[in-house]
Design a protein around this motif. Sequence first.
Motif: not given
Length: 116
Positions: A37-46
């Motif tokens: 999976g992947e996520f992104g918010f603000i300037a965070v990417r995981g």
Amino acid sequence: MASLTGRWRIVEMDLWDQEAIDLVEPGFIEFGGDGTGEFGFIAVRGWMDCRSTERDGRPLVEFSWDGADEGDEASGRGWAALGEDGALSGHLFFHRGDDSGFRATPFTGADTRDGR
């Protein structure tokens, strides 16, 4: 995990408001059918390594993740569970850092910014 597979729009977080969540792009968390999976918010990417299970008969995913926060390496863990209302609720932990609860709903075309 099949019922959680797909892209979800982060609509609420404990630590940050919607404007912050959507700083770079609309905040999201996405689960693949292959345990990633992947996520992104603000300037965070995981990028996530997911394990699915159940809690109270409802789908639950626990995950570890690694990625970047404003260009710096970041990692942590988290979980997301499907609620009775069809929304996800979960918690994201940064290793040796912040942690925040979140709520997410299924992503729709209206959730894009500038057609992206």
